[in-house]
Design a protein around this motif. Structure first.
Motif, mmCIF file in Angstrom:
data_model
loop_
_atom_site.group_PDB
_atom_site.id
_atom_site.type_symbol
_atom_site.label_atom_id
_atom_site.label_comp_id
_atom_site.label_asym_id
_atom_site.label_seq_id
_atom_site.Cartn_x
_atom_site.Cartn_y
_atom_site.Cartn_z
ATOM 1 N N VAL A 1 10.565 9.358 -5.582
ATOM 2 C CA VAL A 1 9.908 8.772 -4.415
ATOM 3 C C VAL A 1 10.879 7.791 -3.783
ATOM 4 N N GLY A 2 11.122 7.932 -2.483
ATOM 5 C CA GLY A 2 12.024 7.028 -1.783
ATOM 6 C C GLY A 2 11.316 6.297 -0.659
ATOM 7 N N PHE A 3 11.354 4.974 -0.678
ATOM 8 C CA PHE A 3 10.805 4.180 0.420
ATOM 9 C C PHE A 3 11.901 4.065 1.476
ATOM 10 N N ASP A 4 11.625 4.464 2.691
ATOM 11 C CA ASP A 4 12.543 4.576 3.836
ATOM 12 C C ASP A 4 13.089 6.007 3.895
ATOM 13 N N ASP A 5 13.253 6.497 5.109
ATOM 14 C CA ASP A 5 13.798 7.828 5.300
ATOM 15 C C ASP A 5 15.267 7.881 4.891
ATOM 16 N N VAL A 6 15.688 9.046 4.454
ATOM 17 C CA VAL A 6 17.068 9.290 4.045
ATOM 18 C C VAL A 6 17.592 10.473 4.843
ATOM 19 N N GLU A 7 18.774 10.312 5.449
ATOM 20 C CA GLU A 7 19.358 11.398 6.226
ATOM 21 C C GLU A 7 19.575 12.639 5.361
ATOM 22 N N LEU A 8 19.283 13.817 5.931
ATOM 23 C CA LEU A 8 19.472 15.116 5.284
ATOM 24 C C LEU A 8 18.569 15.310 4.068
ATOM 25 N N ALA A 9 17.486 14.501 3.967
ATOM 26 C CA ALA A 9 16.603 14.610 2.807
ATOM 27 C C ALA A 9 16.039 16.019 2.660
ATOM 28 N N ASN B 1 0.818 -1.209 0.000
ATOM 29 C CA ASN B 1 0.000 0.000 0.000
ATOM 30 C C ASN B 1 0.855 1.262 0.000
ATOM 31 N N GLY B 2 2.002 1.216 0.706
ATOM 32 C CA GLY B 2 2.888 2.375 0.703
ATOM 33 C C GLY B 2 3.405 2.692 -0.689
ATOM 34 N N ALA B 3 3.830 1.647 -1.418
ATOM 35 C CA ALA B 3 4.319 1.848 -2.777
ATOM 36 C C ALA B 3 3.191 2.306 -3.709
ATOM 37 N N TYR B 4 2.004 1.734 -3.502
ATOM 38 C CA TYR B 4 0.839 2.129 -4.317
ATOM 39 C C TYR B 4 0.518 3.612 -4.124
ATOM 40 N N GLU B 5 0.407 4.052 -2.879
ATOM 41 C CA GLU B 5 0.030 5.437 -2.602
ATOM 42 C C GLU B 5 1.090 6.416 -3.113
ATOM 43 N N PRO C 1 14.352 10.073 -20.926
ATOM 44 C CA PRO C 1 14.467 9.616 -19.533
ATOM 45 C C PRO C 1 13.143 9.763 -18.783
ATOM 46 N N PRO C 2 12.996 9.036 -17.693
ATOM 47 C CA PRO C 2 11.773 9.150 -16.887
ATOM 48 C C PRO C 2 11.688 10.528 -16.233
ATOM 49 N N THR C 3 10.478 11.000 -16.028
ATOM 50 C CA THR C 3 10.276 12.271 -15.336
ATOM 51 C C THR C 3 10.130 12.069 -13.833
ATOM 52 N N ALA C 4 9.972 10.807 -13.429
ATOM 53 C CA ALA C 4 9.845 10.477 -12.012
ATOM 54 C C ALA C 4 10.414 9.078 -11.782
ATOM 55 N N ILE C 5 10.845 8.837 -10.559
ATOM 56 C CA ILE C 5 11.448 7.551 -10.188
ATOM 57 C C ILE C 5 10.843 7.078 -8.873
ATOM 58 N N PHE C 6 10.484 5.803 -8.810
ATOM 59 C CA PHE C 6 10.144 5.175 -7.529
ATOM 60 C C PHE C 6 11.346 4.363 -7.080
ATOM 61 N N SER C 7 11.879 4.665 -5.892
ATOM 62 C CA SER C 7 13.028 3.949 -5.333
ATOM 63 C C SER C 7 12.561 3.111 -4.149
ATOM 64 N N ALA C 8 12.860 1.805 -4.195
ATOM 65 C CA ALA C 8 12.252 0.859 -3.260
ATOM 66 C C ALA C 8 12.918 0.784 -1.895
ATOM 67 N N ASN C 9 14.111 1.392 -1.719
ATOM 68 C CA ASN C 9 14.719 1.429 -0.374
ATOM 69 C C ASN C 9 15.745 2.554 -0.305
ATOM 70 N N HIS D 1 2.762 12.709 -13.845
ATOM 71 C CA HIS D 1 3.812 11.848 -14.397
ATOM 72 C C HIS D 1 3.220 10.570 -14.992
ATOM 73 N N THR D 2 3.678 10.229 -16.182
ATOM 74 C CA THR D 2 3.284 8.965 -16.817
ATOM 75 C C THR D 2 4.495 8.116 -17.179
ATOM 76 N N ARG D 3 5.655 8.745 -17.206
ATOM 77 C CA ARG D 3 6.892 8.014 -17.530
ATOM 78 C C ARG D 3 7.693 7.880 -16.230
ATOM 79 N N ILE D 4 7.414 6.773 -15.502
ATOM 80 C CA ILE D 4 7.944 6.594 -14.148
ATOM 81 C C ILE D 4 8.883 5.392 -14.108
ATOM 82 N N GLY D 5 10.095 5.621 -13.635
ATOM 83 C CA GLY D 5 11.073 4.542 -13.509
ATOM 84 C C GLY D 5 10.983 3.853 -12.158
#
Length: 343
Positions: free
Chosen positions: A283-291, A173-177, A248-256, A187-191
Motif C-alpha cells: 500500500v502506497g500513500f501518494d501516487d507513484v509514477e508508472l505504478a 482515515n486514508g491510512a485506516y481504510e 517477512p511481512p506479507t504486506a507493507i503500508f508505505s506512508a509516502n 493479511h495479518t503480518r503487515i509492515g
C-alpha cells in the motif's frame, strides 16, 4: 545588547547583528553573501546572531517604489526533487497568477535551519504571503513576531505549538481504510514504512494504520515497523531489512511516495537476484509514477497535490484580500481515495 531604533519592535540592522556576534559589519555582509574569506566558526556566530535577532535582509528595498507591493508569494517545500512537490507548486502558481502574483520557490531539504533561513530570505524580499510545507521541528521562525503582518498557510503538515491556517490531507482515515483493505484481504503480518516522527503526516498515517490493526484484534509488530526514512535510498534499505527477516511481512503500508519507490526497488531486486518468493502486497500513500506498469501487488492512496497547492493558495489570498477577516486559524482536510489492488 540594545537593538537600534525607536523601541523594542524596531527592525534589527547589519550593525546590530555585528555587535551581537562580536564581529565587524563587513564580516556580517560577507557571511550573508556566501561566507567567502570568513572562517567557519565566525560564520556560525553571525548566523546565530541573525537567528536570535530575527534579522532579515531587505533585498527588494531599492527596487520597490513606496506604496507598491512586491507581487511575490514565498513557497517553501521540503524536496525539490520529488515530483509531488512540483505538482503542488503548480497548484499554488495557478491560483497566484489569477491574483496577479508570482511565486518564489525554495527547498528546505527537511532541515529546520534551512527552512528558517529560507523564510527569513523570503521576508527580506518583501513577499506578500507565505506557503510552507514545514519540517515540523520548530515554530519560532514562523510566529507573527518573526513574520510581522505577512500571512502564513501551512500545507500538508502541522507544527506543534503554532496556530496558523492549514490545509491537510485526510491522512488518518486514508491510512485506516488502506490498512483495512489489507486485513480484509487476509493479511495479518503487515509492515510499516514511514518518515521521521517530527513530521505530522508520519504520525497521522501511523495512527490510521494502528487503528485498523486494533479494530481487527491485531497489534503492530515492532520487528515490522521502520520509521525515519526521508529518501528513497533509506527506504530501500529499510525494505531490504524487512524482506530479509526469517518471517517477512506479507504486506507493507508505505506512508509516502519516497518510501514506496524505495520499497519497489528492494522488491524488484529481490525478485531478480534472490529466491523466487511472492512479492508482498504494497500500500502506497501518494501516487507513484508508472505504478500501473509495475509487477507488484499495489494499492495506492491517491490525492491531487495540485489541488493541495491550490487550496493553500486560496486560503492565503483570502487573508490578503480581506485583512479584516477573523484571525482564528482555519483547518481544511482534503479527501483521499483508496484504490483497488493492482498487479
Amino acid at each position: 545588547m540594545t537593538v537600534s531604533g525607536s523601541g523594542p519592535s524596531a527592525t534589527p540592522t547589519v550593525r546590530d547583528v555585528a555587535e551581537h556576534a562580536g564581529v565587524s559589519p563587513m564580516t556580517v555582509s560577507r557571511t550573508l553573501s556566501g561566507g567567502k574569506n570568513v572562517r567557519a566558526e565566525v560564520q556560525e556566530k553571525v548566523w546565530a546572531a541573525v537567528e536570535e535577532l530575527g534579522y532579515h535582509r531587505n533585498e527588494n528595498a531599492r527596487s520597490i517604489r513606496p506604496g507598491h507591493s512586491s507581487g511575490l508569494i514565498g513557497v517553501a517545500i521540503t524536496n525539490l526533487g520529488n515530483p509531488y512537490y512540483g505538482q503542488f507548486a503548480l497548484g499554488v502558481e495557478e491560483v497566484a497568477s489569477l491574483h496577479g502574483r508570482r511565486i518564489m520557490l525554495g527547498n528546505t531539504g527537511e532541515q529546520l535551519a534551512r527552512e528558517s533561513q529560507l523564510v527569513s530570505d523570503f521576508i527580506g524580499r518583501q513577499v506578500e504571503g507565505l506557503i510552507v510545507v514545514p519540517t515540523g521541528e520548530g515554530a519560532e521562525h514562523l510566529t507573527p513576531g518573526r513574520l510581522g503582518s505577512v500571512p502564513l498557510v501551512l500545507a500538508s503538515r502541522t507544527v506543534e505549538g503554532l496556530d496558523a491556517d492549514t490545509v491537510l490531507l485526510d491522512d488518518i482515515n486514508g491510512a485506516y481504510e488502506a490498512t483495512k483493505a489489507l486485513i480484509d484481504g487476509g493479511h495479518t503480518r503487515i509492515g510499516f514504512l514511514g518518515n521521521v516522527l517530527s513530521v505530522s503526516t508520519a504520525r497521522r498515517r501511523y495512527e490510521g494504520f494502528v487503528r485498523a490493526l486494533h479494530e481487527a484484534g491485531l497489534e503492530p509488530d515492532p520487528a515490522l515497523i521502520r520509521r525515519g526514512q526521508q529518501d528513497v535510498a533509506a527506504a530501500r534499505r529499510a525494505m531490504e531489512e524487512l524482506l530479509g527477516l526469517d518471517d517477512p511481512p506479507t504486506a507493507i503500508f508505505s506512508a509516502n511516495n519516497r518510501n514506496t519507490i524505495g520499497a519497489l526497488q528492494a522488491i524488484g531486486t529481490r525478485q531478480k537476484d534472490g529466491p523466487a518468493i511472492p512479492a508482498p502486497t504494497l500500500v502506497g500513500f501518494d501516487d507513484v509514477e508508472l505504478a500501473d506498469m509495475l509487477q507488484v501487488p499495489l494499492i495506492i492512496v491517491s490525492h491531487d497535490p495540485r489541488q493541495l497547492g491550490a487550496q493553500a493558495a486560496r486560503m492565503l489570498f483570502d487573508r490578503l484580500d480581506d485583512p479584516e477577516m477573523d484571525e482564528s486559524p482555519r483547518l481544511v482536510e482534503l479527501p483521499v481515495t483508496v484504490g483497488t489492488l493492482r498487479g
